[in-house]
Design a protein around this motif. Structure first.
Motif, PDB file in Angstrom:
ATOM      1  N   LYS A   1     -56.131   1.928   1.956  1.00  0.00           N
ATOM      2  CA  LYS A   1     -55.242   1.617   0.335  1.00  0.00           C
ATOM      3  C   LYS A   1     -56.138   1.746  -0.990  1.00  0.00           C
ATOM      4  O   LYS A   1     -57.618   1.230  -0.519  1.00  0.00           O
ATOM      5  N   VAL A   2     -55.580   1.963  -1.912  1.00  0.00           N
ATOM      6  CA  VAL A   2     -56.722   1.913  -3.793  1.00  0.00           C
ATOM      7  C   VAL A   2     -54.977   1.164  -3.979  1.00  0.00           C
ATOM      8  O   VAL A   2     -54.330   1.275  -4.553  1.00  0.00           O
ATOM      9  N   ILE A   3     -56.202  -0.401  -5.264  1.00  0.00           N
ATOM     10  CA  ILE A   3     -55.603  -0.959  -5.440  1.00  0.00           C
ATOM     11  C   ILE A   3     -56.162  -0.413  -7.273  1.00  0.00           C
ATOM     12  O   ILE A   3     -57.393   0.019  -7.333  1.00  0.00           O
ATOM     13  N   ALA A   4     -55.346  -0.491  -8.275  1.00  0.00           N
ATOM     14  CA  ALA A   4     -55.463   0.378  -9.235  1.00  0.00           C
ATOM     15  C   ALA A   4     -55.398  -1.445 -10.150  1.00  0.00           C
ATOM     16  O   ALA A   4     -54.726  -1.695  -9.815  1.00  0.00           O
ATOM     17  N   ILE A   5     -56.292  -1.684 -10.881  1.00  0.00           N
ATOM     18  CA  ILE A   5     -56.192  -3.004 -11.822  1.00  0.00           C
ATOM     19  C   ILE A   5     -56.473  -2.556 -13.938  1.00  0.00           C
ATOM     20  O   ILE A   5     -57.242  -1.295 -14.178  1.00  0.00           O
ATOM     21  N   SER A   6     -55.217  -3.000 -14.611  1.00  0.00           N
ATOM     22  CA  SER A   6     -55.084  -2.426 -15.497  1.00  0.00           C
ATOM     23  C   SER A   6     -55.622  -3.238 -16.822  1.00  0.00           C
ATOM     24  O   SER A   6     -55.360  -4.669 -16.252  1.00  0.00           O
ATOM     25  N   SER A   7     -56.108  -3.059 -17.475  1.00  0.00           N
ATOM     26  CA  SER A   7     -56.506  -3.759 -18.785  1.00  0.00           C
ATOM     27  C   SER A   7     -55.392  -4.618 -19.502  1.00  0.00           C
ATOM     28  O   SER A   7     -55.340  -5.219 -20.145  1.00  0.00           O
ATOM     29  N   SER A   8     -54.210  -3.577 -19.647  1.00  0.00           N
ATOM     30  CA  SER A   8     -53.592  -4.153 -20.520  1.00  0.00           C
ATOM     31  C   SER A   8     -52.056  -3.759 -19.763  1.00  0.00           C
ATOM     32  O   SER A   8     -51.445  -4.055 -18.762  1.00  0.00           O
ATOM     33  N   GLY A   9     -50.763  -4.637 -20.394  1.00  0.00           N
ATOM     34  CA  GLY A   9     -49.632  -4.932 -19.806  1.00  0.00           C
ATOM     35  C   GLY A   9     -49.121  -3.382 -19.106  1.00  0.00           C
ATOM     36  O   GLY A   9     -49.150  -2.239 -19.664  1.00  0.00           O
ATOM     37  N   VAL A  10     -48.242  -3.590 -17.801  1.00  0.00           N
ATOM     38  CA  VAL A  10     -48.051  -2.832 -17.536  1.00  0.00           C
ATOM     39  C   VAL A  10     -46.704  -2.464 -16.944  1.00  0.00           C
ATOM     40  O   VAL A  10     -45.999  -1.137 -16.622  1.00  0.00           O
ATOM     41  N   GLY A  11     -46.009  -3.552 -17.731  1.00  0.00           N
ATOM     42  CA  GLY A  11     -44.315  -3.635 -18.035  1.00  0.00           C
ATOM     43  C   GLY A  11     -43.915  -4.447 -18.501  1.00  0.00           C
ATOM     44  O   GLY A  11     -45.156  -5.737 -18.111  1.00  0.00           O
ATOM     45  N   SER A  12     -42.899  -4.393 -19.797  1.00  0.00           N
ATOM     46  CA  SER A  12     -42.755  -6.189 -20.129  1.00  0.00           C
ATOM     47  C   SER A  12     -42.490  -7.404 -18.551  1.00  0.00           C
ATOM     48  O   SER A  12     -41.518  -7.226 -17.807  1.00  0.00           O
ATOM     49  N   GLY A  13     -42.427  -7.640 -18.163  1.00  0.00           N
ATOM     50  CA  GLY A  13     -42.600  -9.476 -17.611  1.00  0.00           C
ATOM     51  C   GLY A  13     -43.558  -8.754 -15.921  1.00  0.00           C
ATOM     52  O   GLY A  13     -42.760 -10.218 -15.285  1.00  0.00           O
ATOM     53  N   ILE A  14     -44.398  -7.875 -16.260  1.00  0.00           N
ATOM     54  CA  ILE A  14     -44.413  -7.046 -14.923  1.00  0.00           C
ATOM     55  C   ILE A  14     -46.132  -7.400 -14.595  1.00  0.00           C
ATOM     56  O   ILE A  14     -46.768  -7.171 -15.155  1.00  0.00           O
ATOM     57  N   CYS A  15     -46.208  -8.394 -13.735  1.00  0.00           N
ATOM     58  CA  CYS A  15     -48.120  -8.641 -13.154  1.00  0.00           C
ATOM     59  C   CYS A  15     -48.046  -6.598 -12.047  1.00  0.00           C
ATOM     60  O   CYS A  15     -49.328  -6.940 -12.028  1.00  0.00           O
ATOM     61  N   GLY A  16     -47.232  -6.244 -11.505  1.00  0.00           N
ATOM     62  CA  GLY A  16     -47.476  -5.130 -11.080  1.00  0.00           C
ATOM     63  C   GLY A  16     -47.008  -4.835 -10.280  1.00  0.00           C
ATOM     64  O   GLY A  16     -45.433  -5.242 -10.143  1.00  0.00           O
TER      65      GLY A  16
END
Length: 265
Positions: free
Chosen positions: A164-179
């Motif tokens: 599996k691949v996990i991407a880690i974002s340095s910025s917001g991915v959506g309003s009120g969303i952690c992943g």
């Protein structure tokens, strides 16, 4: 006297020499007769009676989907961690968050039952210099996420390696969303700093649905639906209320479908 004898009190006596050989009327001990005679995971060559170096001393000496434990390469559950929107100047934030969260996932998943050092988990952290420093990946623009993740993995040379691949974002991915992650999907996106999110999103990648606490969507469905009736459902990783454990049905499912091939009988 014979070479295998020594003169004592004017008599030739046989030399006792267990675990060695006789030369010039002396018993010379072998370097080893069994693996336990060697150190640092070296093993004993039973014919030459010398200690052989181990197959590996670190993961980099194994295949990309293996890990080194006790001097031997073993199959591992392999994750590739992709940085989205990181630069070399803030790469430590990516590495530190990723390592912390993957240790948590390892310790709450069936991988914790592994008897190997490292608990049968291999994680490749792609250095940010390989990927783009900016990202347009968001929950509402998942097609862009797919493009950015695929491009980064291709540049790293790790195509075909990961379970599996996990991407880690340095910025917001959506309003009120952690992943977010599709059920059974190959990749997930996780916002930097959200504790427990990668374990939750990997759960989705491994076919798990939400548990009904905190009003998540698509709850009490699929392979782990029974965990909604578990007394500890409020601290289930797949809920929106807690992050201490996978429910008993989810744990059993993950072990049978994904991890028994690594853990063995």
């Amino acid at each position: 006297c014979l070479e295998t004898q020594v003169c004592e009190n004017n008599q030739c006596k046989d030399i006792k020499c267990e675990g060695g050989y006789i030369k010039d009327h002396q018993c010379i001990k072998y370097e080893c007769n069994k693996d336990e005679d060697c150190k640092n995971y070296y093993t004993c060559d039973k014919e030459l009676h010398t200690c052989k170096p181990p197959q590996c001393t670190s993961d980099v000496q194994c295949e990309d989907n293996e890990m080194c434990s006790a001097g031997t390469c073993h199959k591992a559950f392999t994750v590739v961690a992709v940085p989205l929107g990181f630069s070399e100047s803030n790469k430590d934030r990516f590495f530190n968050y990723g390592k912390r969260e993957m240790i948590f996932f390892r310790d709450v998943s069936p991988l914790r039952e592994s008897k190997l050092e490292g608990k049968s988990l291999r994680v490749h952290y792609i250095t940010p210099s390989i990927c783009e420093e900016t990202t347009r990946c968001t929950w509402s623009n998942s097609g862009q996420c797919d493009k950015e993740i695929a491009a980064c993995v291709r540049r790293s040379g790790l195509v075909g390696v990961a379970d599996k691949v996990i991407a880690i974002s340095s910025s917001g991915v959506g309003s009120g969303i952690c992943g977010f992650a599709p059920i059974g999907g190959f990749w997930s996106v996780n916002m930097l700093g959200c504790t427990g999110t990668p374990a939750h999103e990997i759960g989705h990648q491994l076919d798990l649905y939400h548990i009904n606490c905190g009003s998540p969507a698509s709850a009490c469905m699929g392979v782990n639906a029974a965990d909604c009736n578990d007394p500890d459902f409020r601290t289930d990783i797949m809920s929106y209320c807690g992050e201490t454990h996978y429910g008993p049905q989810a744990y059993k499912y993950l072990k049978i479908k994904y991890f028994n091939r690594i853990l063995g009988p």
